[in-house]
Scaffold this motif. Structure first.
Motif, PDB file in Angstrom:
ATOM      1  N   LYS A  17       0.744  -1.212  -0.017  1.00 55.72           N
ATOM      2  CA  LYS A  17       0.037  -0.034  -0.009  1.00 55.72           C
ATOM      3  C   LYS A  17       0.892   1.338   0.049  1.00 55.72           C
ATOM      4  CE  LYS A  17      -3.717   1.871   2.508  1.00 55.72           C
ATOM      5  NZ  LYS A  17      -4.666   2.011   3.562  1.00 55.72           N
ATOM      6  N   GLU A  18       1.898   1.184   0.780  1.00 58.09           N
ATOM      7  CA  GLU A  18       2.892   2.321   0.832  1.00 58.09           C
ATOM      8  C   GLU A  18       3.762   2.503  -0.392  1.00 58.09           C
ATOM      9  OE1 GLU A  18       6.960   3.633   3.375  1.00 58.09           O
ATOM     10  OE2 GLU A  18       5.819   1.924   3.727  1.00 58.09           O
ATOM     11  N   HIS A  19       3.915   1.294  -1.211  1.00 59.76           N
ATOM     12  CA  HIS A  19       4.344   1.642  -2.353  1.00 59.76           C
ATOM     13  C   HIS A  19       3.564   1.968  -3.625  1.00 59.76           C
ATOM     14  CE1 HIS A  19       5.796  -0.497  -6.394  1.00 59.76           C
ATOM     15  NE2 HIS A  19       7.041  -0.264  -5.706  1.00 59.76           N
ATOM     16  N   GLU A  20       2.284   1.602  -3.386  1.00 59.07           N
ATOM     17  CA  GLU A  20       1.361   2.209  -4.487  1.00 59.07           C
ATOM     18  C   GLU A  20       1.221   3.474  -4.075  1.00 59.07           C
ATOM     19  OE1 GLU A  20      -0.924   2.572  -7.577  1.00 59.07           O
ATOM     20  OE2 GLU A  20       0.190   0.879  -6.944  1.00 59.07           O
ATOM     21  N   GLU A  21       1.153   4.179  -2.895  1.00 57.57           N
ATOM     22  CA  GLU A  21       0.881   5.414  -2.621  1.00 57.57           C
ATOM     23  C   GLU A  21       2.137   6.423  -3.196  1.00 57.57           C
ATOM     24  OE1 GLU A  21       0.709   5.567   1.403  1.00 57.57           O
ATOM     25  OE2 GLU A  21      -1.420   5.161   1.792  1.00 57.57           O
ATOM     26  N   SER A  27       1.668   6.360  -6.893  1.00 54.00           N
ATOM     27  CA  SER A  27       0.690   7.204  -7.649  1.00 54.00           C
ATOM     28  C   SER A  27       1.035   8.560  -7.507  1.00 54.00           C
ATOM     29  CB  SER A  27      -0.369   6.834  -6.530  1.00 54.00           C
ATOM     30  OG  SER A  27      -1.478   7.744  -6.917  1.00 54.00           O
ATOM     31  N   SER A  28       2.192   8.899  -6.530  1.00 56.58           N
ATOM     32  CA  SER A  28       2.584  10.511  -6.772  1.00 56.58           C
ATOM     33  C   SER A  28       3.369  10.645  -7.774  1.00 56.58           C
ATOM     34  CB  SER A  28       3.270  10.683  -5.367  1.00 56.58           C
ATOM     35  OG  SER A  28       3.947  11.773  -5.389  1.00 56.58           O
ATOM     36  N   ILE A  29       4.408   9.478  -7.952  1.00 52.55           N
ATOM     37  CA  ILE A  29       5.386   9.448  -8.982  1.00 52.55           C
ATOM     38  C   ILE A  29       4.563   9.517 -10.453  1.00 52.55           C
ATOM     39  CG2 ILE A  29       7.077   8.030 -10.233  1.00 52.55           C
ATOM     40  CD1 ILE A  29       8.120   7.282  -7.518  1.00 52.55           C
ATOM     41  N   ARG A  30       3.633   8.778 -10.558  1.00 48.69           N
ATOM     42  CA  ARG A  30       2.656   8.863 -11.928  1.00 48.69           C
ATOM     43  C   ARG A  30       2.167   9.873 -12.409  1.00 48.69           C
ATOM     44  NH1 ARG A  30       0.464   4.128  -9.632  1.00 48.69           N
ATOM     45  NH2 ARG A  30       1.580   2.436  -9.941  1.00 48.69           N
ATOM     46  N   LYS A  31       2.189  10.906 -11.420  1.00 49.26           N
ATOM     47  CA  LYS A  31       1.612  12.273 -11.602  1.00 49.26           C
ATOM     48  C   LYS A  31       2.539  13.146 -12.380  1.00 49.26           C
ATOM     49  CE  LYS A  31      -1.470  12.178  -7.801  1.00 49.26           C
ATOM     50  NZ  LYS A  31      -1.871  12.948  -6.331  1.00 49.26           N
ATOM     51  N   ASN A  32       3.751  12.967 -12.253  1.00 49.03           N
ATOM     52  CA  ASN A  32       4.891  13.747 -12.919  1.00 49.03           C
ATOM     53  C   ASN A  32       5.901  12.707 -13.276  1.00 49.03           C
ATOM     54  OD1 ASN A  32       6.416  15.886 -13.959  1.00 49.03           O
ATOM     55  ND2 ASN A  32       6.441  16.870 -11.854  1.00 49.03           N
TER      56      ASN A  32
END
Length: 408
Positions: free
Chosen positions: A201-205, A208-213
């Motif tokens: 879950k921590e990895h996905e969070e 998710s932040s990385i995918r935005k940029n």
């Protein structure tokens, strides 16, 4: 017929014993691997905690989590294998206990019948009358032998019952121990699964932040790999030039063209010693975990970006000492632009490379011994990360350090 039956029973015992030893050996192997993986997770957690106060980049966090997830998944897999093997061993033992119990029951029944018959015979006719009724001395002698053998057989049956009873008790105790161990493994795996889900879950969070940029982070990864590739090429050129120079200086009979170094007898002996230590070399740092392995692999940030690793990247603790992995000579100390020093140690036609050195304890030309401190790993002041890049070369060809370093 009797011989064939005996041989069959012998083979059955041997096979069951071999299977038992094989399973026991496999259990020990899995347990050793489980301990290694648990220690690996402890090391990762310790290293992550040591620089927790620093603001690490998302890229570094993902690298750390990726490694931890892989190790924990492996731990769960190994623990499952142990539990499954224990299930098979428990089933085998239960069948053996049932068989032994049936055999013991039959032994007791037969022993009881034998005692009853012996008692009745004793009342009808005592030993003396049985012997005196013999028609001649030879028959009397045979009857004595028979009585002695029968008494010995009774005693043997009694001992067999005692032995079988003891075996049954021991098997029951072993079965209880196995069931308890299996319960512990299952409980441990449940805890590991919950931890794994939390880390995923921590990895996905973070992802998710990385995918935005993503473009920004991909550019960072590419820039980092470009710098690593530049240094790789610099080391490659130094080695190739040195190979050519060694062959030019060597007698024609000892030249090996551009394939490798022309070696003296002493250098050849050192190279053979280094080769003989393959798989047994010490780690270049006392404590560490491999963050990046050898070879081509997709970036954990952007799978479309390929990372080509000529060695391994080892995360370690602050002020960690760098150790020479084998006897040799400090061949070169390189100071690349915009990077920390690199120490190259020569072991015949093998070279070990230690990158990201913060403090140097040696200079070119120094003789070093196995596990001798040659410097300290540089610690990034902003992220708190302490990472050693370690490579092995045979002539100009890179080697996978995992095959050379003990339990890497």
């Amino acid at each position: 017929m009797h011989k064939h039956l005996t041989y069959f029973l012998f083979c059955l015992v041997v096979l069951s014993t071999t299977s038992s030893f094989s399973q026991s050996g496999k259990q020990k192997e899995l347990e050793a691997r489980r301990v290694e993986l648990r220690n690996e997770i402890k090391k990762i957690n310790t290293l992550l905690a040591s620089n927790k106060s620093k603001q690490k980049s998302e890229v570094s966090l993902i690298e750390d989590l990726n490694h931890k997830l892989a190790v924990r998944e492996n731990l769960i897999k190994v623990t499952n294998q142990q539990a499954n093997l224990l299930t098979r061993e428990i089933n085998t033992n239960q069948k053996e206990i049932t068989s032994n119990r049936d055999e013991l029951t039959l032994l007791k029944v037969n022993y009881g019948k034998m005692l009853e018959k012996s008692y009745k015979n004793k009342n009808k006719q005592n030993r003396v009358m049985f012997l005196l009724s013999s028609s001649n001395f030879k028959q009397a002698y045979k009857r004595i032998q028979y009585l002695n053998q029968y008494a010995d057989y009774q005693k043997q049956q009694g001992e067999t019952i005692k032995e079988k009873t003891k075996e049954l008790q021991e098997a029951n105790l072993e079965l209880l121990a196995q069931k308890e161990k299996k319960s512990k493994l299952i409980a441990e795996n449940k805890v590991a699964q919950r931890t794994l889900e939390r880390e995923r879950k921590e990895h996905e969070e973070i992802m998710s932040s990385i995918r935005k940029n993503l473009n920004k982070y991909s550019a960072q990864v590419k820039a980092k790999e470009k710098e690593v590739s530049r240094i790789d090429n610099e080391i490659d050129k130094i080695i190739r030039d040195a190979i050519a120079k060694s062959n030019e200086a060597a007698p024609k009979t000892k030249r090996v063209s551009a394939k490798g170094f022309a070696l003296t007898a002493e250098a050849k002996a050192l190279a053979n010693d280094f080769l003989g230590s393959k798989g047994k070399l010490p780690w270049p740092v006392e404590k560490g975990v491999v963050k990046l392995r050898y070879g081509k692999q997709p970036s954990p940030i952007d799978p479309s970006v390929t990372i080509n690793s000529n060695g391994v990247r080892i995360a370690t603790e602050k002020n960690a000492k760098i150790r020479a992995v084998f006897n040799g000579e400090v061949w070169r100390i390189i100071q690349p632009k915009r990077s920390n020093p690199i120490v190259l140690i020569k072991h015949g036609n093998y070279i070990t490379a230690y990158r990201n050195v913060g403090k140097l304890y040696v200079k070119a030309g120094d003789k070093v011994t196995t596990k001798q401190d040659i410097g300290e790993v540089f610690t990034n002041p902003s992220t708190g990360e302490t990472v050693l890049n370690f490579s092995i070369y045979k002539d100009s060809h890179t080697q996978n350090p995992t095959s050379w370093i003990y339990k890497m």
